[in-house]
Design a protein around this motif. Sequence first.
Motif, short mmCIF file in Angstrom:
data_model
loop_
_atom_site.label_atom_id
_atom_site.label_comp_id
_atom_site.label_asym_id
_atom_site.label_seq_id
_atom_site.Cartn_x
_atom_site.Cartn_y
_atom_site.Cartn_z
N ARG A 10 -8.11 -1.82 12.92
CA ARG A 10 -7.39 -3.29 13.20
C ARG A 10 -6.80 -3.30 14.99
NH1 ARG A 10 -5.75 -1.50 8.21
NH2 ARG A 10 -4.02 -1.72 9.14
N GLU A 11 -5.77 -2.66 15.29
CA GLU A 11 -5.18 -2.40 16.32
C GLU A 11 -6.61 -2.90 17.56
OE1 GLU A 11 -2.02 -0.60 19.47
OE2 GLU A 11 -2.13 -0.26 18.07
N ASN A 33 -6.71 -17.83 13.20
CA ASN A 33 -7.21 -16.37 13.02
C ASN A 33 -5.98 -15.58 13.41
OD1 ASN A 33 -8.96 -16.61 10.94
ND2 ASN A 33 -10.03 -16.05 12.57
N GLU A 65 -6.88 2.91 9.85
CA GLU A 65 -7.50 1.65 9.43
C GLU A 65 -6.63 1.10 10.50
OE1 GLU A 65 -9.51 0.50 8.36
OE2 GLU A 65 -11.11 1.89 8.13
N LYS A 66 -5.32 1.37 10.86
CA LYS A 66 -4.47 0.53 11.22
C LYS A 66 -4.82 0.97 12.84
CE LYS A 66 0.43 0.97 8.76
NZ LYS A 66 0.84 2.19 8.70
N ARG A 85 -7.86 -13.15 17.68
CA ARG A 85 -7.33 -13.00 16.93
C ARG A 85 -6.76 -12.25 16.47
NH1 ARG A 85 -12.89 -11.29 13.64
NH2 ARG A 85 -11.29 -10.86 12.73
N GLU A 97 -9.35 -3.58 17.47
CA GLU A 97 -10.12 -5.29 16.94
C GLU A 97 -9.52 -6.04 17.48
OE1 GLU A 97 -10.75 -4.88 12.84
OE2 GLU A 97 -13.12 -4.10 12.84
N ASP A 98 -7.86 -6.04 17.17
CA ASP A 98 -7.07 -7.33 17.65
C ASP A 98 -7.10 -7.26 19.28
OD1 ASP A 98 -6.54 -8.10 15.48
OD2 ASP A 98 -4.19 -6.52 15.44
#
Length: 166
Positions: free
Chosen positions: A80-81, A119, A76-77, A90, A83-84
């Motif tokens: 998210r990385e 964000n 998950e991390k 964001r 996606e960032d």
Amino acid sequence: MNLQQLQYFQKIADTENFTTAAALASVTQPALSKAISKLEAELNVPLFERNGRNIKLTSFGEAFQKHANVALSEIEKGIRELEDMANPDRGIISIASTHCIGTYFMPFIISDFLGCFPNTKFQFNHESTPEVLTDLKDGKIDLGFYDKITSISANAEIKSIPVKRE
């Protein structure tokens, strides 16, 4: 072993019910059971103790659950990385500044920026000017604010823009 099996395992362990876990995972109960059977066969240990409709983790399942949770959390991390990185408006912006600039000047810049990009998250460090310049060169920070104008010409590889003069 695959990611889907770990997710199914986690849902069953959390709910202690195959039917509920199947509904949460948006999969049929037989497909969920088959995936867990394959996981248990691969690990060569029973992960769940079945007693009619009731199930609970075996000691093997309890031991495995700790590691499965860590693995899923790390994935998950990573997601998210990425996606960032794909959505930089964001993401997290790392900034280093001298103490004086960070205390008296940065709050005004950041509040204006957050008005446009709410964000965005920031990571701040207070450092000396040489440390700010080194971190910029090494790519450890995205932005650096420092107060020694003589440092601009000595570090031509860093793009410097005067922001404020006093």
